[in-house]
Design a protein around this motif. Structure first.
Motif, PDB file in Angstrom:
ATOM      1  N   GLU A  92      -1.009  -1.569   4.014  1.00 55.20           N
ATOM      2  CA  GLU A  92      -0.927  -3.023   3.928  1.00 55.20           C
ATOM      3  C   GLU A  92      -2.290  -3.634   3.620  1.00 55.20           C
ATOM      4  O   GLU A  92      -2.375  -4.713   3.033  1.00 55.20           O
ATOM      5  CB  GLU A  92      -0.383  -3.584   5.246  1.00 55.20           C
ATOM      6  CG  GLU A  92       1.092  -3.305   5.472  1.00 55.20           C
ATOM      7  CD  GLU A  92       1.972  -3.937   4.408  1.00 55.20           C
ATOM      8  OE1 GLU A  92       1.716  -5.101   4.019  1.00 55.20           O
ATOM      9  OE2 GLU A  92       2.915  -3.261   3.953  1.00 55.20           O
ATOM     10  N   GLU A  93      -3.361  -2.943   4.007  1.00 52.73           N
ATOM     11  CA  GLU A  93      -4.700  -3.457   3.750  1.00 52.73           C
ATOM     12  C   GLU A  93      -4.964  -3.592   2.247  1.00 52.73           C
ATOM     13  O   GLU A  93      -5.638  -4.518   1.808  1.00 52.73           O
ATOM     14  CB  GLU A  93      -5.750  -2.542   4.383  1.00 52.73           C
ATOM     15  CG  GLU A  93      -5.805  -2.620   5.894  1.00 52.73           C
ATOM     16  CD  GLU A  93      -6.109  -4.037   6.382  1.00 52.73           C
ATOM     17  OE1 GLU A  93      -7.045  -4.660   5.841  1.00 52.73           O
ATOM     18  OE2 GLU A  93      -5.409  -4.500   7.286  1.00 52.73           O
ATOM     19  N   VAL A  94      -4.416  -2.648   1.464  1.00 53.11           N
ATOM     20  CA  VAL A  94      -4.586  -2.717   0.014  1.00 53.11           C
ATOM     21  C   VAL A  94      -3.913  -3.971  -0.533  1.00 53.11           C
ATOM     22  O   VAL A  94      -4.469  -4.667  -1.392  1.00 53.11           O
ATOM     23  CB  VAL A  94      -4.011  -1.456  -0.661  1.00 53.11           C
ATOM     24  CG1 VAL A  94      -4.104  -1.574  -2.172  1.00 53.11           C
ATOM     25  CG2 VAL A  94      -4.739  -0.211  -0.180  1.00 53.11           C
ATOM     26  N   ILE A  95      -2.731  -4.291  -0.027  1.00 48.75           N
ATOM     27  CA  ILE A  95      -2.005  -5.472  -0.484  1.00 48.75           C
ATOM     28  C   ILE A  95      -2.791  -6.741  -0.162  1.00 48.75           C
ATOM     29  O   ILE A  95      -2.876  -7.667  -0.977  1.00 48.75           O
ATOM     30  CB  ILE A  95      -0.599  -5.520   0.158  1.00 48.75           C
ATOM     31  CG1 ILE A  95       0.227  -4.308  -0.282  1.00 48.75           C
ATOM     32  CG2 ILE A  95       0.113  -6.818  -0.207  1.00 48.75           C
ATOM     33  CD1 ILE A  95       1.596  -4.240   0.346  1.00 48.75           C
ATOM     34  N   LYS A  96      -3.406  -6.785   1.008  1.00 54.12           N
ATOM     35  CA  LYS A  96      -4.167  -7.964   1.426  1.00 54.12           C
ATOM     36  C   LYS A  96      -5.371  -8.220   0.520  1.00 54.12           C
ATOM     37  O   LYS A  96      -5.820  -9.355   0.374  1.00 54.12           O
ATOM     38  CB  LYS A  96      -4.627  -7.800   2.864  1.00 54.12           C
ATOM     39  CG  LYS A  96      -3.496  -7.816   3.885  1.00 54.12           C
ATOM     40  CD  LYS A  96      -4.026  -7.584   5.290  1.00 54.12           C
ATOM     41  CE  LYS A  96      -2.890  -7.539   6.314  1.00 54.12           C
ATOM     42  NZ  LYS A  96      -3.407  -7.260   7.688  1.00 54.12           N
ATOM     43  N   LYS A  97      -5.911  -7.163  -0.092  1.00 51.50           N
ATOM     44  CA  LYS A  97      -7.111  -7.286  -0.917  1.00 51.50           C
ATOM     45  C   LYS A  97      -6.810  -7.455  -2.404  1.00 51.50           C
ATOM     46  O   LYS A  97      -7.698  -7.381  -3.233  1.00 51.50           O
ATOM     47  CB  LYS A  97      -7.994  -6.054  -0.716  1.00 51.50           C
ATOM     48  CG  LYS A  97      -8.528  -5.897   0.695  1.00 51.50           C
ATOM     49  CD  LYS A  97      -9.362  -4.625   0.844  1.00 51.50           C
ATOM     50  CE  LYS A  97      -9.874  -4.463   2.275  1.00 51.50           C
ATOM     51  NZ  LYS A  97     -10.651  -3.211   2.436  1.00 51.50           N
ATOM     52  N   GLN A  98      -5.556  -7.710  -2.735  1.00 54.29           N
ATOM     53  CA  GLN A  98      -5.185  -7.796  -4.140  1.00 54.29           C
ATOM     54  C   GLN A  98      -5.783  -9.029  -4.827  1.00 54.29           C
ATOM     55  O   GLN A  98      -5.869 -10.110  -4.247  1.00 54.29           O
ATOM     56  CB  GLN A  98      -3.666  -7.810  -4.281  1.00 54.29           C
ATOM     57  CG  GLN A  98      -3.020  -6.457  -4.001  1.00 54.29           C
ATOM     58  CD  GLN A  98      -1.552  -6.453  -4.314  1.00 54.29           C
ATOM     59  OE1 GLN A  98      -0.872  -7.448  -4.130  1.00 54.29           O
ATOM     60  NE2 GLN A  98      -1.050  -5.324  -4.794  1.00 54.29           N
ATOM     61  N   THR A  99      -6.179  -8.832  -6.084  1.00 57.13           N
ATOM     62  CA  THR A  99      -6.698  -9.910  -6.921  1.00 57.13           C
ATOM     63  C   THR A  99      -5.533 -10.648  -7.576  1.00 57.13           C
ATOM     64  O   THR A  99      -4.380 -10.190  -7.529  1.00 57.13           O
ATOM     65  CB  THR A  99      -7.612  -9.340  -8.013  1.00 57.13           C
ATOM     66  OG1 THR A  99      -6.803  -8.557  -8.920  1.00 57.13           O
ATOM     67  CG2 THR A  99      -8.700  -8.447  -7.423  1.00 57.13           C
TER      68      THR A  99
END
Length: 380
Positions: A92-99
């Motif tokens: 989920e951390e990857v999703i939170k950092k999406q551009t």
């Protein structure tokens, strides 16, 4: 000039089993400068008995979705952006950092999945079990068409896409198969990150419950474009083994495109791929590619030089092996025991084969040097 080509053929094993080709491919270059290549590979196995339909419908959905995406996306999101690659989402951390670009791609992928599920649901509802399906598919899988909440598995497929516009390019991938890009530096690479979950007979798929997080993609909008991008289903790379062999095949295609044109290249591919399936993977084969004719012509000597460098390295390795074998023979030919005589016999046979291989390599080297000189003279 940007051109495209695609082709799919039934695999040798499918001919033997009277199964349809479960691959689908598509390519096009439109008047507005949009170029598109797609390869979808339906899953094998008894359960996935409608994966040929799933692959065909995925190709249609992707084509329409890409056109809509390009028409409506703000190109400013891409312009000026260097080559960027994103692997499958693992937390989920990857999703939170999406551009903003990541969010746009996620919306595109979600739309493709949604529309594909609508298409296959319509097909399942309106297409009764065929005589061939009744005869070849176990009843438990036929029952999934009407009784299972996961009937989409029956239509499952992978997908691989390359898109080029006058302002940017991008590519995305779900599942196995290979995307190979040619440019000046590095000369070739796989632009889309690989997913280690795609291994042997296992692959991610559009029919997965978590498919939205399994997409991998890349993009670039700083004015750099590949000279050519090739998409091939896993029937292709399984037949060639090492990536270097697959790359060499694509280089042969490039050389033929430059020297003989698309029509002759098309005839060659459509003749060769069924034979390649027969002696290689036995699987269905699909290829789709986008290429810049002018760029390939301008850099054709780079492709030939790449092949020359590979041959030179092979000759060097062969020479090293011959030298070691000669040293081994010198060390044991005066020894009289039985084991040494056997080792000597093997070493002499090995050196004979190595020398034969070296002769073939030198012949290829001479041919490539002739090709290089011929093409170089055209550009001078």
């Amino acid at each position: 000039m940007i051109q495209s080509y695609h082709f799919s053929c039934q695999g040798e094993s499918h001919k033997a089993d009277n199964k349809p080709c479960q691959d689908a491919s598509f390519s096009a270059v439109y008047d507005d400068g949009l170029a598109l290549a797609i390869v979808c590979d339906g899953h094998g196995g008894e359960r996935y008995f409608r994966s040929d339909v799933g692959a065909r419908l995925a190709t249609e959905v992707i084509s329409d979705s890409i056109k809509t995406f390009v028409e409506n996306i703000d190109k400013a999101l891409f312009v000026g952006k260097p080559y960027t690659a994103q692997g499958a989402i693992t937390s989920e951390e990857v999703i939170k950092k999406q551009t903003p670009i990541d969010v746009a791609f996620r919306q595109l992928f979600s739309s493709i999945i949604y529309q594909w599920n609508q298409k296959i649901a319509e097909h399942a509802a309106n297409t009764p079990v065929s005589e061939w399906e009744q005869e070849h598919v176990p009843q438990k899988y036929l029952d999934e068409l009407t009784t299972s909440e996961t009937f989409e598995k029956l239509y499952g497929c992978t997908l691989m896409v390359y898109v080029q516009t006058p302002d940017y390019w991008f590519a995305f991938h779900l599942g196995d198969g290979k995307c190979i890009s040619f440019q000046q530096e590095p000369f070739w690479h796989e632009p889309i990150p690989w997913d280690d979950r795609c291994f042997l007979n296992k692959t991610t798929s559009i029919c997965d419950s978590n498919a939205i997080n399994e997409f991998r993609y890349c993009y670039e909008g700083d004015g750099h474009y590949p000279m050519a991008v090739f998409l091939g289903s896993d029937g292709m790379d399984d037949s060639f083994g090492e990536d270097a062999n697959l790359v060499n095949f694509y280089i042969q295609v490039v050389k033929m495109l430059v020297t003989e044109g698309l029509e002759e290249t098309t005839k060659s591919i459509e003749s060769d791929l069924p034979q390649l399936s027969k002696i290689g993977s036995k699987d269905d084969m699909s290829i789709a590619f986008i290429y810049n004719t002018d760029e390939l012509k301008a850099h054709i000597t780079d492709f030939i030089q790449y092949q020359i460098d590979i041959i030179v390295e092979s000759i060097r390795q062969t020479d090293e092996r011959i030298q070691k074998l000669e040293e081994k023979i010198a060390g044991i030919e005066s020894v009289a025991d039985k084991k040494s005589r056997i080792d000597l016999d093997y070493a002499r046979k090995d050196i004979e084969r190595a020398n034969e291989g070296r002769v073939k390599l030198l012949y290829k080297y001479d041919l490539l040097m002739q090709q290089y000189s011929k093409e170089a003279s055209k550009t001078n």
